[in-house]
Design an enzyme around this catalytic site. Sequence first.
Site, PDB file in Angstrom:
ATOM      1  N   CYS A   2       0.878  -1.168   0.000  1.00 31.88           N
ATOM      2  CA  CYS A   2       0.000   0.000   0.000  1.00 31.88           C
ATOM      3  C   CYS A   2       0.914   1.216   0.000  1.00 31.88           C
ATOM      4  O   CYS A   2       2.116   1.103   0.199  1.00 31.88           O
ATOM      5  CB  CYS A   2      -0.850   0.060   1.266  1.00 31.88           C
ATOM      6  N   ARG A  27       1.329   1.623  -5.964  1.00 32.74           N
ATOM      7  CA  ARG A  27       1.474   0.648  -4.872  1.00 32.74           C
ATOM      8  C   ARG A  27       0.139   0.007  -4.474  1.00 32.74           C
ATOM      9  O   ARG A  27       0.100  -0.902  -3.653  1.00 32.74           O
ATOM     10  CB  ARG A  27       2.072   1.327  -3.632  1.00 32.74           C
ATOM     11  N   ASN A 100       1.105   0.071   6.033  1.00 35.41           N
ATOM     12  CA  ASN A 100       1.469  -0.798   4.916  1.00 35.41           C
ATOM     13  C   ASN A 100       2.219  -1.978   5.512  1.00 35.41           C
ATOM     14  O   ASN A 100       3.201  -1.778   6.224  1.00 35.41           O
ATOM     15  CB  ASN A 100       2.362  -0.045   3.926  1.00 35.41           C
ATOM     16  N   GLY A 101       1.741  -3.195   5.235  1.00 37.29           N
ATOM     17  CA  GLY A 101       2.407  -4.384   5.781  1.00 37.29           C
ATOM     18  C   GLY A 101       1.352  -5.402   6.181  1.00 37.29           C
ATOM     19  O   GLY A 101       0.187  -5.286   5.807  1.00 37.29           O
ATOM     20  N   GLU A 483       8.209 -20.878 -19.485  1.00 36.58           N
ATOM     21  CA  GLU A 483       8.111 -19.499 -19.007  1.00 36.58           C
ATOM     22  C   GLU A 483       9.224 -18.631 -19.606  1.00 36.58           C
ATOM     23  O   GLU A 483       8.988 -17.482 -19.991  1.00 36.58           O
ATOM     24  CB  GLU A 483       8.171 -19.483 -17.468  1.00 36.58           C
ATOM     25  N   LYS A 487       8.425 -15.263 -21.722  1.00 33.98           N
ATOM     26  CA  LYS A 487       8.934 -13.920 -21.371  1.00 33.98           C
ATOM     27  C   LYS A 487       9.632 -13.306 -22.574  1.00 33.98           C
ATOM     28  O   LYS A 487       9.437 -12.136 -22.872  1.00 33.98           O
ATOM     29  CB  LYS A 487       9.932 -13.979 -20.197  1.00 33.98           C
ATOM     30  N   HIS A 506      11.889 -36.032 -31.143  1.00 32.60           N
ATOM     31  CA  HIS A 506      10.653 -36.460 -31.811  1.00 32.60           C
ATOM     32  C   HIS A 506      10.160 -35.421 -32.815  1.00 32.60           C
ATOM     33  O   HIS A 506       8.989 -35.404 -33.167  1.00 32.60           O
ATOM     34  CB  HIS A 506       9.579 -36.787 -30.765  1.00 32.60           C
TER      35      HIS A 506
HETATM   36  O1  M6R Z   1      -3.998 -12.442 -14.456  1.00 34.32           O
HETATM   37  P1  M6R Z   1      -3.639 -13.810 -14.922  1.00 34.32           P
HETATM   38  O2  M6R Z   1      -2.602 -14.456 -14.096  1.00 34.32           O
HETATM   39  O3  M6R Z   1      -4.871 -14.686 -15.067  1.00 34.32           O
HETATM   40  O4  M6R Z   1      -3.092 -13.606 -16.380  1.00 34.32           O
HETATM   41  C1  M6R Z   1      -2.808 -14.695 -17.189  1.00 34.32           C
HETATM   42  C2  M6R Z   1      -2.030 -14.285 -18.425  1.00 34.32           C
HETATM   43  O5  M6R Z   1      -2.777 -13.378 -19.191  1.00 34.32           O
HETATM   44  C3  M6R Z   1      -0.677 -13.662 -18.068  1.00 34.32           C
HETATM   45  O6  M6R Z   1       0.095 -14.526 -17.304  1.00 34.32           O
HETATM   46  C4  M6R Z   1       0.091 -13.282 -19.324  1.00 34.32           C
HETATM   47  O7  M6R Z   1       0.465 -14.446 -20.001  1.00 34.32           O
HETATM   48  C5  M6R Z   1       1.301 -12.435 -18.971  1.00 34.32           C
HETATM   49  N1  M6R Z   1       1.460 -11.398 -19.930  1.00 34.32           N
HETATM   50  C6  M6R Z   1       2.565 -13.223 -18.907  1.00 34.32           C
HETATM   51  O8  M6R Z   1       3.661 -12.435 -18.664  1.00 34.32           O
END
Ligand code: M6R
Length: 610
Positions: A2, A27, A100-101, A483, A487, A506
């Site tokens: 917060c 925040r 905040n916390g 992942e 990214k 494969h």
């Molecule tokens: O809010 P959510 O976790 O449901 O969102 C899911 C995806 O839209 C979200 O993870 C999206 O893939 C991101 N841009 C990944 O970095």
Amino acid sequence: MCGIIGYIGDQASAPIIIKGLKRLEYRGYDSAGIAVLKDGGLQLIRREGKLSNLEAALNLKEMTATLGIGHTRWATHGAPSEVNAHPHLDCTQKIAVVHNGIIENFHQLRHELSGRGHDLRSQTDTEVIAHLIEEAFTGDLYQAVKDALTHIEGSFALAVISSDSPDMLVGARKDSPLIIGVSPKAFFVASDIPAILDYTREIVLLENGEIARLSPQGYLIEQLDGTPVSRKSMTIDWDISAAEKGGFEDFMLKEIHEQPAAVRETLRGRIDENGRVGRVGLDDLGLDDDELRSLKKITIVACGTSLHAGMLAKQVIERWARLPVEVDCSSEFRYRDPILDEGTLVVAITQSGETADTLAGVRIAAELGAKVLAVTNVVGSTITRESDGVLYTFAGPEIGVAATKTLMAQMTALNLFGLLLAQARGRSNHEFAATVAELQRIPEKIASILENTAVLEDWAKTYHQVTDLLFLGRGFSYPMAMEGALKLKEISYIHAEGYPAGEMKHGPIALINPGLPIVVLAPKDSVYEKIVSNIHEAKARGATILAIATVGDKDILSQVEGVFYIPETLETLTPLLSVVPMQLLAYYIAKLRDCNVDQPRNLAKSVTVE
Ligand code: M6R
């Protein structure tokens, strides 16, 4: 997370507080409030929703008091609502607190305070602080805050005022940030520098366990045990936009660096004194031990990065609780006529709590009689209202579109859930205690990765112009390979694929051209020898291998073009470390390609349409 601010000086405090809150809105933004002195008492105004709702409710011309505090909220305990918005008052309505916390022992304190006749009006953890100060108050607000804090466990940054002490503003902190702003005729406390940069550039950083007493004439700082502190102010020369990002170039980079805190906050209060996962911090779970015991199957639904957390959770839960787990992306699950019944728990993972496909999955689960557990970062989001229980992550608001710290918090929470499930099903063993202990060491291990990024910056310089990149992993590293690729794709627009390394032969191995860079997750785990074989297969076809390996693994050096070492940890927790270099690699590559990492093209932070 917060935002808090307090002002004492010679100007009307309300406009200064509102301007400061605008700078802190990153925040949290689910409700906001302000308390200022008025006619010998306190004037309290709070509103649910964005700060603009609060602003619309104020008549700033009439608010002339030169002492006040304000808050913009990101709910942790108690849904976003006016009654749960800060500031919170004591029974006498003379003391106002913004916080905040997370107060870990607030259930117990609430119970004790109610027993002593206090009238607690909100569902927040914060309100107990106002009542504890009320009990301790004998004419000296500063001493009363100090006394009250001796009862509190958890994290806090506080600002406190009282209509009985019109010349005093008190600030204190432990594990949540708080700064003091110094100007010739006014003093400030705030969660972060941008809140006060329009008024002063002279800042004093309050350290953990310190308390400050501010007046229109000056300030003093002590440790909570009364030891005096003398600290010089520093001059800030950042502009506002850099300051909002904490001095980082982008929110994404800032949020990558907030991951140690995301783990710490998500663990806070959830591990009991015996080193087991305790129920105290899991009071929204909505599932008792009998229900956890009677489950026959878990089905996980999620999208994007949250889906990768789900893929990891499958492995963690199956390992610890020996309960079958299916994982589906929500957009497929909702149209595939899933087989669910009362013996199934549907775990819906969504940081925003608003993803349309995941919400649709939750509704289908409810229709078919399955219980639903939501894993989300946003208190009061739609999914929390449509699920039987909620497992909250405490990453704080994530501004960058690319999910980073929310994934870290999801992986932390889901590890805890796997252990809790196993405990309830009578499967605890010595590995559990080791896992809980190691989870608590993860923040410092992530921090050590963040301090040591030169190798990743070099890789980015060498490979930022490639058109394709592969990410390979096995076992617990496979979801992280997915992942890493996601990214890179979303922020750099380079074509990338994440693949289980053993599947390469494969089909996808045909893609390997000489020089194709492949990031291979090769930690020292139970499939290490297997992934090394996969490295050889790819190398034999000319690929350039960049390995993410465990510190001390010298053997891998001769087999790959580059190595980034992560600290040693348990196999189940390796993803919490290995994901960090991949986030950074994607970030550095995207920056070299001049991409807007916080707002990549074609994407939205939460996908609320199908
Ligand atoms: O809010 P959510 O976790 O449901 O969102 C899911 C995806 O839209 C979200 O993870 C999206 O893939 C991101 N841009 C990944 O970095």
